[in-house]
Design a protein around this motif. Sequence first.
Motif, PDB file in Angstrom:
ATOM      1  N   ASP A   1       0.825  -1.198   0.000  1.00  0.00           N
ATOM      2  CA  ASP A   1       0.000   0.000   0.000  1.00  0.00           C
ATOM      3  C   ASP A   1       0.866   1.258   0.000  1.00  0.00           C
ATOM      4  OD1 ASP A   1      -2.382   1.534   0.191  1.00  0.00           O
ATOM      5  OD2 ASP A   1      -1.939   1.838   2.310  1.00  0.00           O
ATOM      6  N   ARG A   2       0.537   2.177  -0.866  1.00  0.00           N
ATOM      7  CA  ARG A   2       1.155   3.502  -0.896  1.00  0.00           C
ATOM      8  C   ARG A   2       0.029   4.493  -1.121  1.00  0.00           C
ATOM      9  NH1 ARG A   2       4.623   0.589   0.595  1.00  0.00           N
ATOM     10  NH2 ARG A   2       6.644   0.245  -0.313  1.00  0.00           N
ATOM     11  N   CYS A   3      -0.306   5.280  -0.094  1.00  0.00           N
ATOM     12  CA  CYS A   3      -1.479   6.150  -0.200  1.00  0.00           C
ATOM     13  C   CYS A   3      -1.222   7.311  -1.160  1.00  0.00           C
ATOM     14  CB  CYS A   3      -1.897   6.657   1.169  1.00  0.00           C
ATOM     15  SG  CYS A   3      -0.633   7.576   2.027  1.00  0.00           S
ATOM     16  N   LEU A   4      -0.026   7.893  -1.153  1.00  0.00           N
ATOM     17  CA  LEU A   4       0.321   8.984  -2.062  1.00  0.00           C
ATOM     18  C   LEU A   4       1.698   8.706  -2.664  1.00  0.00           C
ATOM     19  CD1 LEU A   4      -0.712  12.053   0.107  1.00  0.00           C
ATOM     20  CD2 LEU A   4      -1.970  11.091  -1.803  1.00  0.00           C
ATOM     21  N   ASP A   5       1.920   9.202  -3.877  1.00  0.00           N
ATOM     22  CA  ASP A   5       3.217   9.033  -4.512  1.00  0.00           C
ATOM     23  C   ASP A   5       4.264   9.910  -3.833  1.00  0.00           C
ATOM     24  OD1 ASP A   5       2.261   7.241  -6.382  1.00  0.00           O
ATOM     25  OD2 ASP A   5       1.703   8.835  -7.794  1.00  0.00           O
TER      26      ASP A   5
END
Length: 84
Positions: free
Chosen positions: A75-79
């Motif tokens: 999971d990566r919510c924002l780059d």
Amino acid sequence: FRFLEELILIHGRWNFMRMSTLVLYIFYKNAVMVLCMVIYFGETMYSGTLLFDQWVVSTFNIVSFWPITFFGFFDRCLDKDYVK
């Protein structure tokens, strides 16, 4: 201190989001199991008989562990570029 900004802003945010999701998942998983037990205990007049065997509870915990683990790893919510 060259990497401190990236460490706090990017990796700190990712870790916070993953850990908060993990905690909510664990609370939800345990709440569902406890709710089933409370309903069952009410139906059996609180006699102390168990709804689930110990191996069923252990298997449920092992099986339900894998989806949130994969979610936490990937999971990566924002780059990175957006946060910086």
